[in-house]
Scaffold this motif. Structure first.
Motif, PDB file in Angstrom:
ATOM      1  N   TYR A 171     -13.295   9.539  -4.027  1.00 61.54           N
ATOM      2  CA  TYR A 171     -13.291   8.186  -4.581  1.00 61.54           C
ATOM      3  C   TYR A 171     -14.735   7.504  -4.472  1.00 61.54           C
ATOM      4  CZ  TYR A 171      -8.253   9.069  -4.038  1.00 61.54           C
ATOM      5  OH  TYR A 171      -7.136   9.616  -4.241  1.00 61.54           O
TER       6      TYR A 171
ATOM      7  N   GLN B  24      -2.081   5.867  -7.009  1.00 62.78           N
ATOM      8  CA  GLN B  24      -3.391   5.594  -6.617  1.00 62.78           C
ATOM      9  C   GLN B  24      -4.448   6.029  -7.953  1.00 62.78           C
ATOM     10  OE1 GLN B  24      -4.752   8.176  -3.492  1.00 62.78           O
ATOM     11  NE2 GLN B  24      -5.952   6.382  -2.478  1.00 62.78           N
ATOM     12  N   CYS B  25      -5.119   4.824  -8.115  1.00 59.03           N
ATOM     13  CA  CYS B  25      -6.071   4.794  -9.267  1.00 59.03           C
ATOM     14  C   CYS B  25      -7.006   5.602  -8.699  1.00 59.03           C
ATOM     15  CB  CYS B  25      -6.521   3.245  -9.575  1.00 59.03           C
ATOM     16  SG  CYS B  25      -7.593   3.331 -10.900  1.00 59.03           S
TER      17      CYS B  25
ATOM     18  N   GLY C   4      -9.748   4.629  -6.150  1.00 60.75           N
ATOM     19  CA  GLY C   4      -8.872   4.713  -4.751  1.00 60.75           C
ATOM     20  C   GLY C   4      -7.959   3.616  -4.609  1.00 60.75           C
ATOM     21  N   GLN C   5      -7.767   2.714  -5.383  1.00 63.90           N
ATOM     22  CA  GLN C   5      -6.817   1.527  -5.151  1.00 63.90           C
ATOM     23  C   GLN C   5      -5.212   1.893  -5.423  1.00 63.90           C
ATOM     24  OE1 GLN C   5      -7.504  -1.255  -3.495  1.00 63.90           O
ATOM     25  NE2 GLN C   5      -5.374  -2.467  -3.919  1.00 63.90           N
ATOM     26  N   TRP C   6      -4.395   1.686  -4.453  1.00 63.22           N
ATOM     27  CA  TRP C   6      -2.937   1.968  -4.825  1.00 63.22           C
ATOM     28  C   TRP C   6      -2.358   0.618  -5.538  1.00 63.22           C
ATOM     29  CZ3 TRP C   6       0.480   5.782  -4.487  1.00 63.22           C
ATOM     30  CH2 TRP C   6       0.099   6.760  -3.709  1.00 63.22           C
TER      31      TRP C   6
END
Length: 347
Positions: free
Chosen positions: A228, A288-289, A292-294
């Motif tokens: 990420y 999870q994109c 790195g963000q959920w």
């Protein structure tokens, strides 16, 4: 443990046992009491006071948010009457602190945050520490502008919907159709007169899919891992549920049917029946994109399958950037207009 006065306020915070110290209550001129606990103390303890009671336990998933406006109003009525107010729970640590923070936020909407208000309370009562669920609710209350009523606020409604989704996913199933909040079926707030919005279309048939009102913003997380990268563009645009998604989210439900099983994950098809292109995917348990963000729950349009572009600005908007207009867009959609005509990265 004794009750403690919040600095600068005629508001005291404590545990249930401070109600037995009549001398201290008299010295503090306590006239109103907010009881934030499910335990039922002896009614004799409150015979000399006006009482407001909130029956909840000190656990993360309790809904204290719905009670905050009434508690704030009660506290204010006690202060306006010239008295002092005691806010107590069992130990004077979590539930009572949450209510006191809500009152302080309501009084100083722009001057305090939930965390800074907590620090003020800790000056006199260091043990105060609302549980994580209550802190999340205070952040939502602050985000809403500390309204006098929360029940009909879109932020509160989305939060309730998300709680239902999480409960369903915890049981290994998708939420029921009747509990899903389709955003384009909800009353819409008036658009800012200078607002500029993004329009998303199916790349194959050019059918309109969504605009800025339905986009869920998420921040890129900086990761040390090579997987990420902080400058990596998000591959998806995440949306709130919209009614055109219903056949994808609930493939077994008829037009007037609100029952039936639904998949936890699946693909999103273009609502144009003559197109039916695969536009992305959904996962009620979250995705999870690649930044790195959920995002939970996650309904994502693949940027490679849609075109993203600015709509014509509303009259008076000029060429102001969206950030100046209060529109906070997902990463990868904040840069200048791309030269390839795809609309990727527009805003």
């Amino acid at each position: 443990m004794a009750m403690n006065q919040i600095p600068g306020q005629n508001i005291y915070i404590g545990g249930i046992f401070c109600l037995k110290n009549k001398a201290a209550l008299d010295r503090a001129n306590i006239t109103h009491v907010v009881s934030v606990l499910r335990l039922a103390p002896s009614e004799n303890l409150f015979s000399d006071f006006k009482q407001h009671r909130i029956d909840i336990d000190d656990v993360d998933d309790e809904n204290l948010l719905e009670h905050l406006p009434a508690a704030v109003n009660f506290i204010q009525s006690g202060l306006d009457a010239g008295g002092s107010v005691l806010v107590h729970c069992a130990m004077g640590k979590s539930r009572s602190a949450t209510v006191c923070i809500a009152y302080m936020l309501h009084q100083q909407r722009s001057g305090l945050t939930p965390q800074s208000a907590l620090e003020v309370i800790r000056q006199s009562r260091p043990l105060c520490e609302p549980n994580d669920g209550f802190m999340e609710q205070l952040n939502l209350y602050h985000e809403m502008g500390c309204p006098d009523e929360v029940a009909d606020h879109p932020v509160y409604q989305r939060w309730l919907y998300r709680r239902e989704v999480e409960e369903s996913v915890a049981c290994g199933r998708a939420p029921e159709l009747k509990s899903v909040r389709f955003e384009d079926e909800q009353p819409q707030r008036p658009q800012e007169p200078t607002a500029q919005v993004v329009e998303i279309k199916c790349r194959k048939c050019r059918r309109g899919i969504a605009d800025s009102k339905y986009i869920i913003s998420h921040d890129q997380e900086k990761k040390e891992s090579n997987k990420y990268r902080s400058n990596q563009e998000c591959a998806h645009v995440f949306l709130h549920p919209m009614k055109w998604m219903r056949p994808s989210l609930f493939p077994e439900a008829g037009p007037n049917d609100y029952e039936g099983d639904a998949p936890l994950t699946g693909r999103l098809a273009c609502p144009n029946t003559s197109c039916g292109a695969n536009l992305g995917k959904f996962a009620w348990q979250g995705l999870q994109c690649n930044c790195g963000q959920w995002v939970v729950p996650a309904i994502g349009l693949a940027k490679a399958r849609v075109d993203i572009a600015n709509k014509a600005p509303v009259r008076g908007a000029g060429n102001l950037p969206p950030t100046a207009l209060g529109i906070r867009m997902p990463p990868g959609m904040r840069g200048p207009e791309s030269s390839d005509g795809s609309g990727r990265g527009n805003l």
